[in-house]
Design a protein around this motif. Sequence first.
Motif, PDB file in Angstrom:
ATOM      1  N   SER A 244       0.838  -1.188   0.000  1.00  0.00           N
ATOM      2  CA  SER A 244       0.000   0.000   0.000  1.00  0.00           C
ATOM      3  C   SER A 244       0.876   1.242   0.000  1.00  0.00           C
ATOM      4  O   SER A 244       2.071   1.171   0.277  1.00  0.00           O
ATOM      5  N   GLY A 245       0.285   2.411  -0.274  1.00  0.00           N
ATOM      6  CA  GLY A 245       1.116   3.597  -0.427  1.00  0.00           C
ATOM      7  C   GLY A 245       0.464   4.889   0.003  1.00  0.00           C
ATOM      8  O   GLY A 245      -0.697   4.935   0.421  1.00  0.00           O
ATOM      9  N   ILE A 246       1.258   5.964  -0.139  1.00  0.00           N
ATOM     10  CA  ILE A 246       0.842   7.317   0.221  1.00  0.00           C
ATOM     11  C   ILE A 246       1.020   8.200  -1.010  1.00  0.00           C
ATOM     12  O   ILE A 246       2.138   8.359  -1.508  1.00  0.00           O
ATOM     13  N   LEU A 247      -0.071   8.762  -1.508  1.00  0.00           N
ATOM     14  CA  LEU A 247       0.002   9.717  -2.602  1.00  0.00           C
ATOM     15  C   LEU A 247       0.081  11.101  -1.974  1.00  0.00           C
ATOM     16  O   LEU A 247      -0.885  11.589  -1.402  1.00  0.00           O
ATOM     17  N   ALA A 248       1.267  11.708  -2.052  1.00  0.00           N
ATOM     18  CA  ALA A 248       1.549  12.939  -1.300  1.00  0.00           C
ATOM     19  C   ALA A 248       1.811  14.115  -2.225  1.00  0.00           C
ATOM     20  O   ALA A 248       2.702  14.923  -1.976  1.00  0.00           O
ATOM     21  N   ASP A 249       1.042  14.231  -3.285  1.00  0.00           N
ATOM     22  CA  ASP A 249       1.239  15.337  -4.219  1.00  0.00           C
ATOM     23  C   ASP A 249       1.149  16.676  -3.490  1.00  0.00           C
ATOM     24  O   ASP A 249       0.341  16.855  -2.578  1.00  0.00           O
ATOM     25  N   SER A 382      -7.578  -5.279   2.032  1.00  0.00           N
ATOM     26  CA  SER A 382      -6.353  -5.888   1.505  1.00  0.00           C
ATOM     27  C   SER A 382      -5.377  -4.832   1.013  1.00  0.00           C
ATOM     28  O   SER A 382      -4.172  -5.084   0.938  1.00  0.00           O
ATOM     29  N   ASN A 383      -5.863  -3.635   0.695  1.00  0.00           N
ATOM     30  CA  ASN A 383      -4.998  -2.549   0.243  1.00  0.00           C
ATOM     31  C   ASN A 383      -5.489  -1.236   0.828  1.00  0.00           C
ATOM     32  O   ASN A 383      -6.697  -1.013   0.962  1.00  0.00           O
ATOM     33  N   ARG A 384      -4.532  -0.360   1.161  1.00  0.00           N
ATOM     34  CA  ARG A 384      -4.868   0.948   1.715  1.00  0.00           C
ATOM     35  C   ARG A 384      -4.124   2.027   0.945  1.00  0.00           C
ATOM     36  O   ARG A 384      -2.996   1.823   0.496  1.00  0.00           O
ATOM     37  N   LEU A 385      -4.772   3.184   0.826  1.00  0.00           N
ATOM     38  CA  LEU A 385      -4.146   4.325   0.166  1.00  0.00           C
ATOM     39  C   LEU A 385      -4.442   5.580   0.974  1.00  0.00           C
ATOM     40  O   LEU A 385      -5.601   5.835   1.321  1.00  0.00           O
ATOM     41  N   LEU A 386      -3.397   6.334   1.280  1.00  0.00           N
ATOM     42  CA  LEU A 386      -3.556   7.619   1.949  1.00  0.00           C
ATOM     43  C   LEU A 386      -3.317   8.736   0.945  1.00  0.00           C
ATOM     44  O   LEU A 386      -2.367   8.682   0.166  1.00  0.00           O
TER      45      LEU A 386
END
Length: 808
Positions: A244-249, A382-386
Amino acid sequence: MSNPDTASLTSTTNPAIEAADATPHDLKATTDLNPTEDDTKSDDVEPEEDDEEDNLFTSIETSEQEALGKTEQASGHDATAAPTLLKDAITKGEVDVDESEAEEEKGEGLGEEKKGEEHVHHRTNQLEFLLNKASEYSNFIANDLAELQSGLAAEAELALKREEKKKRKSEGGDKKKKKRKKNDGEPTEGEVNLAAAQTKHESGLAGKKPIFIQPANLAEGCVLKDYQLEGVRWLVSLYENGVSGILADEMGLGKTIQVGLVISLVAHLRTMAVSGPFIVVAPLATLPNWVREFEKWLPTHPVVRFHGTQSERDEMMAGPLNPKNKKKDDFPIIVTSYEVAIRDEKRLNKIGEFTYLVVDEGQRLKNHRCTLISSLKRIRSSNRLLLSGTPIQNNLDELWSLLNFVNPAIFDDLSIFQSWFGFKNIGQKVQGATTEEDILLEQRQNQTVTKLHEILRPFLLRRIKKDVLTDMPPKKEVVVYAGMSKLQTGYSEMIEKGVLRDILLNQGIEQARTLSQTNKQMNHRKNCNHPFMFGEPIDPATGNPLGTAHPQLLIKASGKFALLDRMLERLFKDKHQVLIFSQMTSLLNVIEDYLILRNWKYCRIDGSTKIDERQRQMDIYNAEKTANGGKRNDSDDRHFVFLLSTRAGGLGINLATADTCIIFDSDWNPHQDSQAMDRCHRIGQNRPVAVYRLLTVNSVDVEMMEKQISKKKLERMAIVGGDFRKAGSRSRGEFNDQALTNLLEADVKDLQSKGADAESVRIDDDEFEMIMNREKLFAEGDGAIPSEGKMYDVLDSNKGDMLGAMHA
């Protein structure tokens, strides 16, 4: 005080607002999700949101805090404990644990010195293992993107050859048709446009490598830009690799951009026959936007706003969200609020395990102890997104909290993370602070900062405005220094002596009864802004408030107000539109009085402004950008100023009409001020943006600025220096000692000495002209103004400003 000519419907003398200003409750509501040592210093700041979510979190946090503290005291944390991934690796023999460590675990013991050595050895093994794993993930993602681009480039080349073949065939066709066209004279406008479009398409195919094919099930007319396609592909790569990930635009790219990426990810997964369910958890105020964008971009798939009363939610669970249907293709995408996610956690788990759990405004999870993160962790997915434009605001513990949420098997022990990356209070003169020299030494000896970047690389993607919005006008930030009036100097002395309240009461200022004399720092902050914040003196001759009886005293009573008045007169004359930010609603009231005195039209938003009213005022202000047949309204009757409280702006406020931003008083958290600037320096802006930050010399303002600089050094070192613009790899070359040194430099040097050598603590006419004349301010090269003056500092946008992303 009200003014029928203004768009502001908020009373400047509303007793409810004033009462809120004097109590710490609003601050608690602001910070219960993510308290920091600095946030607790303010008892007069505006809450980020004024809704039931904050009230709910406040009550839950208060009741649980004591029990949580006792539990942690009893259990403690063993710094040698390994995260889940490491424990598995140790069991499999992938990480070495030598015999002495094994003996210690059995209780046979070692000498203290030996224990220390083995502890370091153990931590080093763990770190190296995680680095290897992170490198594997990064390689998967980078290779995946490279292979995909190569394949798409080959497809594009074939398409181009087919087009050329078609063109040659067409050219050798019917000669009569060609002759007839020639006799018709010049081509029509439509033919010219068609030819231009074809040429542009062909050159695009020939010269560019496609990044990702847009999902075919997105609505017609919804087209993703290249950097959005790259973002979607990164999300897909994470999914395919099981992480999983972090979209930090960077803030300022716009909420719609991030929403579009999430929707495109869901659309892609649906084309790959990946069933849901999918859930988005977001701030209450953004739920309508999420639903609206899903309906616009992916109209073929139903979406449900899971909110409302208990009975309404029961009805949804019995109807469209019935868990029995969760694997059906038409099971709706769920959009819900933080509050409902907490209240209905068990019911949501009847629907789960969710294929994707997306959390908007992910920085709200920066406190690993908060109720919100605990509840969301218990929602099976099952998947996480911040989604977060500010992955670090105060310290690295906050970053760990976000990483722990998205990948708990990799980041499940804070004490280990702290033992690896223990940087805090960089450059501050406090006990336990990390010096810049300490960081450089760690980097030279152990490559510690580089290792931090590499551990983050597979899980973090951050694009910045400068790279993505190539036509974005420039921004310049100027720190402008003001002195204190005689009244402020006198108040400052009384604050230090602890006698201000008594003296004000003796002068008949009843508002001073609520004044707390124990929080000297807050009182100094109010005094730096305007002494009338403690209550306005009454003119004995007229019986009216002093500022009403003698309007000029409203300006002369504060050094910052005298400077503001001078600036606004120039900005009004030069046809600009201005945003003014303050943390304190009571100060906005004083500024309103001043604007009414000057007869300038204005709008206002603070934490008490309802959502519909916010939008109404934004519409009024922004409409003037396209007034008079598409030309900006520069007339004297324009809405010249928009007043905003700094912390009430996290709900998609777009004021790109303004080309000037004034930070009247700085926030302890630099990202609050950065977000304020992005209200006007964002998509839709077509003028250069000047940001003016007002600081009172020799005051608490300087201390706050030094703290901001320290926090920005941390963010630059950890995030900007990591260069996370490209998925899985650096985009701008290797990280070296010189780059780190640049990142750790202070933007404003020796703040404490500002104004000390000036004959008058007031910016002189020559310096004022340099910073207020837009041509001079934005000039480059030999024509650029000096970056440092007696009473101003221009921040170097090439190196990276204090409150924006540095472009290393």
